[in-house]
Write a protein that holds these residues in place. Structure first.
Motif, PDB file in Angstrom:
ATOM      1  N   GLN A 178       1.438  -0.993  -0.201  1.00 21.28           N
ATOM      2  CA  GLN A 178       0.395  -0.591  -0.063  1.00 21.28           C
ATOM      3  C   GLN A 178       0.742   1.122   0.327  1.00 21.28           C
ATOM      4  OE1 GLN A 178      -3.231  -0.317  -0.632  1.00 21.28           O
ATOM      5  NE2 GLN A 178      -3.959   1.412   1.012  1.00 21.28           N
ATOM      6  N   LEU A 179       2.080   1.147   0.185  1.00 20.85           N
ATOM      7  CA  LEU A 179       3.010   2.505   1.210  1.00 20.85           C
ATOM      8  C   LEU A 179       3.341   2.548  -0.633  1.00 20.85           C
ATOM      9  CD1 LEU A 179       4.333   4.296   2.941  1.00 20.85           C
ATOM     10  CD2 LEU A 179       6.429   2.805   2.973  1.00 20.85           C
ATOM     11  N   LEU A 180       4.092   1.513  -0.799  1.00 21.28           N
ATOM     12  CA  LEU A 180       4.878   1.644  -1.969  1.00 21.28           C
ATOM     13  C   LEU A 180       3.897   1.799  -3.377  1.00 21.28           C
ATOM     14  CD1 LEU A 180       7.387  -0.578  -1.404  1.00 21.28           C
ATOM     15  CD2 LEU A 180       8.230   0.880  -1.420  1.00 21.28           C
ATOM     16  N   ARG A 181       2.627   1.686  -3.545  1.00 20.07           N
ATOM     17  CA  ARG A 181       2.155   1.917  -4.546  1.00 20.07           C
ATOM     18  C   ARG A 181       0.990   3.321  -4.342  1.00 20.07           C
ATOM     19  NH1 ARG A 181      -0.945  -3.156  -6.511  1.00 20.07           N
ATOM     20  NH2 ARG A 181      -2.503  -1.481  -7.302  1.00 20.07           N
ATOM     21  N   TYR A 182       1.365   3.672  -3.442  1.00 12.45           N
ATOM     22  CA  TYR A 182       0.705   5.689  -3.139  1.00 12.45           C
ATOM     23  C   TYR A 182       1.421   5.966  -4.068  1.00 12.45           C
ATOM     24  CZ  TYR A 182      -0.667   9.347  -1.018  1.00 12.45           C
ATOM     25  OH  TYR A 182      -1.191  11.471  -1.069  1.00 12.45           O
ATOM     26  N   MET A 183       3.617   5.445  -3.403  1.00  6.47           N
ATOM     27  CA  MET A 183       4.304   6.617  -3.573  1.00  6.47           C
ATOM     28  C   MET A 183       4.641   6.774  -5.183  1.00  6.47           C
ATOM     29  SD  MET A 183       6.748   6.769   0.271  1.00  6.47           S
ATOM     30  CE  MET A 183       7.638   8.065  -0.110  1.00  6.47           C
ATOM     31  N   ALA A 184       4.809   5.583  -5.527  1.00  7.05           N
ATOM     32  CA  ALA A 184       5.041   5.347  -7.197  1.00  7.05           C
ATOM     33  C   ALA A 184       4.222   5.335  -7.891  1.00  7.05           C
ATOM     34  CB  ALA A 184       4.938   4.080  -6.423  1.00  7.05           C
ATOM     35  N   GLY A 185       2.802   5.345  -7.284  1.00  6.92           N
ATOM     36  CA  GLY A 185       1.608   6.314  -8.311  1.00  6.92           C
ATOM     37  C   GLY A 185       1.655   8.017  -8.255  1.00  6.92           C
ATOM     38  N   ARG A 186       2.642   8.195  -7.321  1.00  4.99           N
ATOM     39  CA  ARG A 186       2.634   9.385  -7.144  1.00  4.99           C
ATOM     40  C   ARG A 186       4.418  10.387  -7.814  1.00  4.99           C
ATOM     41  NH1 ARG A 186      -1.410   8.376  -5.305  1.00  4.99           N
ATOM     42  NH2 ARG A 186      -2.742   9.594  -4.903  1.00  4.99           N
ATOM     43  N   SER A 187       4.533   9.442  -8.744  1.00  6.73           N
ATOM     44  CA  SER A 187       5.868  10.140  -9.103  1.00  6.73           C
ATOM     45  C   SER A 187       5.472  10.446 -10.332  1.00  6.73           C
ATOM     46  CB  SER A 187       7.051   8.684  -9.371  1.00  6.73           C
ATOM     47  OG  SER A 187       8.412   9.433 -10.160  1.00  6.73           O
ATOM     48  N   THR A 188       5.825  11.666 -11.199  1.00  7.66           N
ATOM     49  CA  THR A 188       6.090  11.428 -12.120  1.00  7.66           C
ATOM     50  C   THR A 188       7.290  11.347 -13.292  1.00  7.66           C
ATOM     51  OG1 THR A 188       5.123  13.683 -11.606  1.00  7.66           O
ATOM     52  CG2 THR A 188       5.995  13.483 -13.991  1.00  7.66           C
ATOM     53  N   GLY A 189       6.631  10.682 -14.242  1.00  4.80           N
ATOM     54  CA  GLY A 189       8.328  10.257 -14.922  1.00  4.80           C
ATOM     55  C   GLY A 189       9.089   9.407 -14.529  1.00  4.80           C
ATOM     56  N   GLY A 190       8.727   9.002 -13.463  1.00  3.79           N
ATOM     57  CA  GLY A 190       9.564   8.148 -13.101  1.00  3.79           C
ATOM     58  C   GLY A 190      10.985   8.894 -11.817  1.00  3.79           C
TER      59      GLY A 190
END
Length: 236
Positions: free
Chosen positions: A154-166
């Protein structure tokens, strides 16, 4: 299998909560994997489109043999399926709600261009949204991450999902607490979640993703603010 006839829209999909009932309710959902207003279907100019409403766990769109994370607004075509995370086994296997769009009218396929990979020089993390798998990336080599608990995902999905262009992404404490345990008004009576609870989840994640958890280089602390995740390429 349940069928729902779509009217003129908009049609909301999500989790029921006090004083809120979506048009399409996905439940039961005791872990609150589904957002209260997870995604919305709209009808305009003779076609249906779907938009993810910045949900914590995101929405996947399966078109033919291709499944990708829904970003922005996408036109729906006959046979397309929306995948929404509803639960996860103790072993980390994702369990999805599947909503298939059936349209008797002939439509043209919309083009989907592949995301451009962005690589970092230091250790980073790549998250595969479709398979719910995380990988440590260093010097061009990917190593599968094992041992993550559902809250770690849950933590990683949330944070990775808010990354723009990696790009690396920093999230404050309160945003992460809400992502893990929901908004304060949905907490159980006499229960509260603090930075200490968040730190416990972060420590567990670091034990899985870091080579040396005592010196984190992927999930870093941003003093006084929260945590930063170094991401390798867009979350897929």
């Amino acid at each position: 299998m349940t069928g729902i006839e779509l009217g003129g829209g908009p049609i909301t999909v999500g989790r029921a909560s006090p004083e809120h009932a979506p048009d399409v309710e996905l439940g039961p959902d005791p872990q609150r994997w589904v957002g209260r207003l997870h995604c919305t279907l709209d009808f305009a100019d003779g076609m249906w489109s779907v938009t993810d409403n910045a949900s914590v766990n995101g929405t996947l769109l399966r078109h033919g043999d291709v499944t990708e994370r829904l970003q922005g607004r996408k036109r729906l075509q006959h046979g397309d399926t929306l995948l929404i995370l509803g639960d996860m086994t103790a072993g980390g296997e994702p369990l999805y709600w599947e909503l298939t769009f059936l349209d008797p009218h002939t439509t043209q396929p919309a083009p989907f261009g592949p995301p451009t990979p962005v690589r970092h020089t230091g250790p980073a993390l790549r998250y595969d949204w479709v398979a719910a798998r995380a990988y440590r990336v260093e010097n061009g080599v990917e190593t599968p991450i094992t041992g993550l608990r559902p809250q770690g995902h849950q933590l990683l999905r949330y944070m990775a999902g808010r990354s723009t262009g990696g790009a690396s992404v920093a999230c404050d404490h309160q945003a992460l607490i809400t992502a893990l345990w929901g908004p304060r008004e949905e907490w159980a009576p006499h229960r509260s979640y603090t930075r200490s609870d968040l730190a416990g989840v972060v420590r567990a994640v670091r034990r899985c993703i870091e080579v040396d958890p005592s010196r984190p280089s992927i999930l870093e602390t941003v003093t006084g603010i929260g945590y930063r995740l170094n991401v390798s390429g867009p979350a897929t």
